[in-house]
Design an enzyme around this catalytic site. Structure first.
Site, mmCIF file in Angstrom:
data_model
loop_
_atom_site.group_PDB
_atom_site.id
_atom_site.type_symbol
_atom_site.label_atom_id
_atom_site.label_comp_id
_atom_site.label_asym_id
_atom_site.label_seq_id
_atom_site.Cartn_x
_atom_site.Cartn_y
_atom_site.Cartn_z
ATOM 1 N N HIS A 1 0.844 -1.195 0.000
ATOM 2 C CA HIS A 1 0.000 0.000 0.000
ATOM 3 C C HIS A 1 0.880 1.245 0.000
ATOM 4 C CE1 HIS A 1 -2.971 3.036 0.886
ATOM 5 N NE2 HIS A 1 -3.881 2.133 0.542
ATOM 6 N N PHE B 1 -10.880 -8.005 13.336
ATOM 7 C CA PHE B 1 -10.915 -6.777 14.125
ATOM 8 C C PHE B 1 -12.306 -6.162 13.990
ATOM 9 C CE2 PHE B 1 -6.935 -7.134 11.583
ATOM 10 C CZ PHE B 1 -6.270 -7.926 12.506
ATOM 11 N N ASP C 1 -14.998 -3.993 13.651
ATOM 12 C CA ASP C 1 -15.247 -2.570 13.417
ATOM 13 C C ASP C 1 -16.643 -2.396 12.838
ATOM 14 O OD1 ASP C 1 -14.990 -3.562 10.855
ATOM 15 O OD2 ASP C 1 -13.414 -2.174 10.238
ATOM 16 N N ASP D 1 -9.449 -10.806 7.329
ATOM 17 C CA ASP D 1 -9.907 -9.459 7.678
ATOM 18 C C ASP D 1 -9.299 -8.423 6.752
ATOM 19 O OD1 ASP D 1 -9.398 -6.760 9.066
ATOM 20 O OD2 ASP D 1 -10.879 -7.640 10.414
#
Length: 413
Positions: free
Chosen positions: A77, A296, A298, A377
């Site tokens: 990224h 995670f 969220d 994830d």
């Protein structure tokens, strides 16, 4: 000083998770998974669709293979600050990356906007990446990363705990400048005061106890565990040491651990330093046991999990989401969404591992070794963002209409 301590043994949620004779070390089960299983069973709101899980697992498995998606993909990224390779403890980039990861994870919460989908929502203008000249407006989570990167480029030592913990060196007015919105934004970053308070708190803890760096924290973790600490034990130490990473609740008389940011901090550290060869991981040489971590929990992952027909929502919950109703942090509905998401990805992991089974070629054996809830994830979150920006759509499997994210304004995620 010993930071790693054994939790209260009287809490039956943790029964069987810890060995009291080993300084609080985990025996293998993650309290987050146990917590999620308990909430899913007792909340009776969000459900799991086994048919959807199997179909989505096959789809994601094929996509991961097609795209050669691995833990190393994290480094690709353009906004990520990556350490030099091969790993060297004394290389300045090692400490720089540790502290960058810690700062990002400390502030990785609450990016949803009342102006979702509008051009005047909060955004940060900066380069499209460290090595790119094009300037773009980054929104959502990437607005945080861009703001931090922009500050570093401007010569502000924002990732140094000694700097951001000090109101003299780093006054609130400077942090307002760091997180300044793009010219077209009509709103600022959510929970700015809370973010500043978090920075002061975690920075002071690092400077007081860990030589002023998250790398110092990791070295202490390495010391107290005799070099044999796992990723899950590092998560536990983060949650115990930093109150702002400790998202825990009481539900039906049970202590519920979600540990979203503590887990993602450890997971991204694992990914950032993931070796390019088959050599042991430099930070977890005895085996990272990253498979012990969950997803995670969220607000973006539940959205894509429902879209993939993995999660089932009752009509009443769909109405709440479509009406953009605020859900209180720790409420029955909110915990049900997050717990079901955790267990859904655990089930997906099981299905993908089964799909990998019996494959003899080296590529698939390598994939089997790397498949874990963390990698799933990472992939699902990126997929959700691509769908959100109309860069991609799901084909070949049945999907639900994409519902709005659930709205909870909180520093936990």
């Amino acid at each position: 000083m010993t930071i790693l301590t054994s939790p209260t043994t009287g809490n039956d949620l943790f029964s069987g998770c810890y060995d009291d004779q080993s300084g609080g070390r985990f025996l293998g089960r993650n309290p987050v998974a146990d917590s999620a299983a308990f909430v899913l069973k007792h909340s009776d709101i969000v459900g799991l669709n086994e048919t959807g899980i199997k179909a989505a697992a096959k789809y994601i498995y094929e996509r991961i293979q097609l795209e050669s998606y691995t833990p190393r993909s994290w480094r690709t990224h353009p906004l990520h600050l990556c350490p030099h390779e091969p790993y060297a403890p004394d290389d300045p980039s090692t400490r720089e990356c540790f502290d960058w990861l810690f700062l990002i994870s400390s502030l990785n919460f609450s990016f949803w906007s009342e102006k979702e989908g509008q051009t005047d929502r909060y955004g940060v203008e900066w380069r499209a990446g460290w090595s790119l000249e094009e300037r773009v407006v980054h929104t959502g989570y990437w607005s945080l990363v861009a703001a931090v990167d922009r500050a570093l480029e401007e010569g502000i030592p924002l990732t140094d705990p000694a700097f951001y913990s000090s109101e003299i060196l780093c006054p609130d007015s400077l942090l307002v400048h760091v997180f300044r919105p793009a010219s077209q934004s009509s709103e600022g970053i959510p929970l700015l005061k809370e973010r500043i308070a978090v920075l002061r708190e975690v920075g002071n803890i690092l400077c007081t106890h860990f030589s002023g760096s998250f790398y110092g924290f990791y070295q202490e973790f390495h010391r107290v565990n005799d070099g044999r600490g796992t990723a899950l034990q590092l998560v536990q130490m983060v949650a115990e040491t930093f109150p702002s990473f400790r998202d825990e609740f009481v539900y039906e008389g049970r202590k519920i651990c979600i540990w979203k940011r503590a887990q993602i901090l450890v997971a991204e550290t694992w990914a950032a330093f993931y070796p390019c060869s088959s050599s042991p991981h430099p930070l977890f040489p005895q085996g990272s046991a990253i498979h012990q971590l969950t997803m995670f929990a969220d607000y973006r992952l539940p959205q894509i999990l429902h879209h993939l027909q993995i999660l089932t929502y009752p009509p009443s919950l769909k109405k709440l989401l479509e009406a953009h109703t605020m859900l209180a942090s720790g409420s029955r509905v909110e915990l049900s969404i997050r717990a079901a998401s955790i267990m859904a990805v655990e089930r997906m992991k099981e299905e993908i591992v089964m799909l990998c089974g019996g494959k003899k070629n080296q590529k698939r054996e390598g994939l089997l070794q790397d498949i874990n809830s963390v990698l799933i994830d990472f992939y699902l979150w990126n997929l959700a963002k691509r769908i959100e920006s109309d860069e991609e759509s799901i084909s070949k499997i049945e999907t639900n209409q994409m519902l709005p994210i659930h709205r909870t304004r909180s520093l936990w995620y």
